[in-house]
Design a protein around this motif. Structure first.
Motif, PDB file in Angstrom:
ATOM      1  N   LEU A   9       0.808  -1.223   0.000  1.00 25.12           N
ATOM      2  CA  LEU A   9       0.000   0.000   0.000  1.00 25.12           C
ATOM      3  C   LEU A   9       0.842   1.274   0.000  1.00 25.12           C
ATOM      4  CD1 LEU A   9      -2.854  -1.157   2.404  1.00 25.12           C
ATOM      5  CD2 LEU A   9      -3.092  -0.646  -0.040  1.00 25.12           C
ATOM      6  N   SER A  10       2.168   1.123   0.107  1.00 29.33           N
ATOM      7  CA  SER A  10       3.059   2.280  -0.028  1.00 29.33           C
ATOM      8  C   SER A  10       3.286   2.638  -1.488  1.00 29.33           C
ATOM      9  CB  SER A  10       4.411   1.977   0.630  1.00 29.33           C
ATOM     10  OG  SER A  10       4.257   1.707   1.997  1.00 29.33           O
ATOM     11  N   ASP A  11       2.815   1.797  -2.397  1.00 34.36           N
ATOM     12  CA  ASP A  11       3.024   1.956  -3.826  1.00 34.36           C
ATOM     13  C   ASP A  11       4.520   1.925  -4.127  1.00 34.36           C
ATOM     14  OD1 ASP A  11       1.908   2.144  -6.402  1.00 34.36           O
ATOM     15  OD2 ASP A  11       2.144   4.311  -6.438  1.00 34.36           O
ATOM     16  N   ASN A  12       5.005   2.774  -5.008  1.00 31.47           N
ATOM     17  CA  ASN A  12       6.426   2.742  -5.377  1.00 31.47           C
ATOM     18  C   ASN A  12       7.218   3.875  -4.740  1.00 31.47           C
ATOM     19  OD1 ASN A  12       6.307   0.438  -7.103  1.00 31.47           O
ATOM     20  ND2 ASN A  12       5.317   1.695  -8.666  1.00 31.47           N
ATOM     21  N   HIS A  13       6.693   4.475  -3.692  1.00 39.03           N
ATOM     22  CA  HIS A  13       7.371   5.583  -3.015  1.00 39.03           C
ATOM     23  C   HIS A  13       8.363   5.010  -1.999  1.00 39.03           C
ATOM     24  CE1 HIS A  13       4.619   8.553  -4.746  1.00 39.03           C
ATOM     25  NE2 HIS A  13       3.661   7.680  -4.501  1.00 39.03           N
ATOM     26  N   LYS A  14       9.645   5.161  -2.279  1.00 34.82           N
ATOM     27  CA  LYS A  14      10.659   4.515  -1.450  1.00 34.82           C
ATOM     28  C   LYS A  14      10.644   4.999  -0.001  1.00 34.82           C
ATOM     29  CE  LYS A  14      13.789   3.433  -5.257  1.00 34.82           C
ATOM     30  NZ  LYS A  14      15.127   3.625  -5.856  1.00 34.82           N
ATOM     31  N   GLU A  15      10.643   6.329   0.192  1.00 36.75           N
ATOM     32  CA  GLU A  15      10.699   6.852   1.560  1.00 36.75           C
ATOM     33  C   GLU A  15       9.418   6.528   2.325  1.00 36.75           C
ATOM     34  OE1 GLU A  15      11.362   8.603  -1.151  1.00 36.75           O
ATOM     35  OE2 GLU A  15      13.398   9.391  -0.980  1.00 36.75           O
ATOM     36  N   LEU A  16       8.274   6.609   1.637  1.00 34.48           N
ATOM     37  CA  LEU A  16       7.017   6.232   2.288  1.00 34.48           C
ATOM     38  C   LEU A  16       7.044   4.765   2.698  1.00 34.48           C
ATOM     39  CD1 LEU A  16       4.114   7.878   0.223  1.00 34.48           C
ATOM     40  CD2 LEU A  16       5.091   8.652   2.376  1.00 34.48           C
ATOM     41  N   THR A  17       7.610   3.921   1.850  1.00 36.40           N
ATOM     42  CA  THR A  17       7.701   2.493   2.142  1.00 36.40           C
ATOM     43  C   THR A  17       8.520   2.242   3.401  1.00 36.40           C
ATOM     44  OG1 THR A  17       7.507   1.910  -0.199  1.00 36.40           O
ATOM     45  CG2 THR A  17       8.449   0.244   1.267  1.00 36.40           C
ATOM     46  N   VAL A  18       9.659   2.919   3.510  1.00 42.30           N
ATOM     47  CA  VAL A  18      10.515   2.749   4.692  1.00 42.30           C
ATOM     48  C   VAL A  18       9.773   3.201   5.943  1.00 42.30           C
ATOM     49  CG1 VAL A  18      12.660   3.493   5.803  1.00 42.30           C
ATOM     50  CG2 VAL A  18      12.644   2.964   3.360  1.00 42.30           C
ATOM     51  N   GLY A  19       9.129   4.355   5.877  1.00 41.18           N
ATOM     52  CA  GLY A  19       8.379   4.855   7.032  1.00 41.18           C
ATOM     53  C   GLY A  19       7.210   3.965   7.385  1.00 41.18           C
ATOM     54  N   ASN A  20       6.532   3.440   6.372  1.00 44.11           N
ATOM     55  CA  ASN A  20       5.394   2.549   6.602  1.00 44.11           C
ATOM     56  C   ASN A  20       5.852   1.273   7.310  1.00 44.11           C
ATOM     57  OD1 ASN A  20       2.911   1.285   6.469  1.00 44.11           O
ATOM     58  ND2 ASN A  20       2.611   1.664   4.294  1.00 44.11           N
ATOM     59  N   PHE A  21       6.975   0.725   6.875  1.00 46.92           N
ATOM     60  CA  PHE A  21       7.533  -0.453   7.545  1.00 46.92           C
ATOM     61  C   PHE A  21       7.847  -0.151   9.002  1.00 46.92           C
ATOM     62  CE2 PHE A  21      11.452  -2.540   8.999  1.00 46.92           C
ATOM     63  CZ  PHE A  21      11.028  -3.865   9.016  1.00 46.92           C
ATOM     64  N   MET A  22       8.338   1.058   9.280  1.00 42.18           N
ATOM     65  CA  MET A  22       8.772   1.432  10.625  1.00 42.18           C
ATOM     66  C   MET A  22       7.620   1.808  11.556  1.00 42.18           C
ATOM     67  SD  MET A  22      11.944   3.845   9.389  1.00 42.18           S
ATOM     68  CE  MET A  22      11.692   4.960  10.762  1.00 42.18           C
ATOM     69  N   GLY A  23       6.423   1.878  11.017  1.00 42.95           N
ATOM     70  CA  GLY A  23       5.304   2.472  11.752  1.00 42.95           C
ATOM     71  C   GLY A  23       5.114   2.003  13.174  1.00 42.95           C
TER      72      GLY A  23
END
Length: 199
Positions: A9-23
């Motif tokens: 659900l982070s799509d292809n946004h790298k920084e959003l993906t990292v933050g989403n994983f860290m949530g």
């Protein structure tokens, strides 16, 4: 939603993906010290959790498990839904599941220094056990539930939850698909609004 769904659900946004994983690992003022888009990924993670936890379809899934597992019902449903995302992954994403998983593992390793200690402790186990791909297998899901059961403070019986999945498999899968069709447009709009907003 569990790890696979959050990353998807982070799509292809790298920084959003990292933050989403860290949530789940970022608490309080720690958010203020992260790069802006990574911090927005944490906010995205929280929106996914909030939307999921209050959704009537998810509540219906939880109700099947609540008497037996009580407050762990939500954790189990999150993992069930990741299983169904994994086995249906080609319907939702252009990459094969194993390619997607390897891409995300590499991304997270490349941002190792941003990940809080609890996430750093977990990530090597996640990669070594290839959790994202193994969610597609019932035996892989069972191992994950059993491992989680060992780490709970109180007796959770999470290792038994694979039996409930098998017993109500078609119902849970139908509920997942209906829910996932609804969360995707909601999170897509939230994600795009988040990117252009100011923290």
């Amino acid at each position: 939603m569990n790890f696979l769904a959050h990353l998807y659900l982070s799509d292809n946004h790298k920084e959003l993906t990292v933050g989403n994983f860290m949530g789940d690992f970022v608490k309080g003022s720690q958010l203020d010290y992260l790069p802006e888009l990574v911090a927005k990924g944490v906010i995205l993670h929280r929106e996914i959790d909030s939307y999921t936890d209050s959704h009537p379809i998810v509540l219906k899934s939880k109700d099947k498990l609540r008497e037996k597992y009580r407050h762990y019902a939500g954790v189990i449903v999150d993992m069930y839904y990741d299983h169904f995302l994994a086995i249906n992954f080609n319907k939702y994403h252009s990459l094969k599941l194993n390619e997607f998983a390897q891409q995300k593992y590499a991304l997270l390793q490349n941002h190792w220094d941003l990940i809080p200690p609890r996430g750093q402790n977990m990530l090597p186990y996640m990669i070594r056990g290839d959790w994202l791909t193994n969610y597609a297998k019932k035996e892989g899901l069972h191992r994950a539930l059993t491992g989680l059961s060992r780490r709970t403070k109180f007796k959770s019986n999470l290792e038994m939850a694979i039996q409930d999945l098998v017993a109500h498999y078609d119902e849970f899968e139908a509920e997942f698909k209906q829910f996932f069709d609804e969360i995707q447009p909601h999170i897509s709009q939230f994600r795009e609004d988040l990117i252009i907003s100011k923290l």
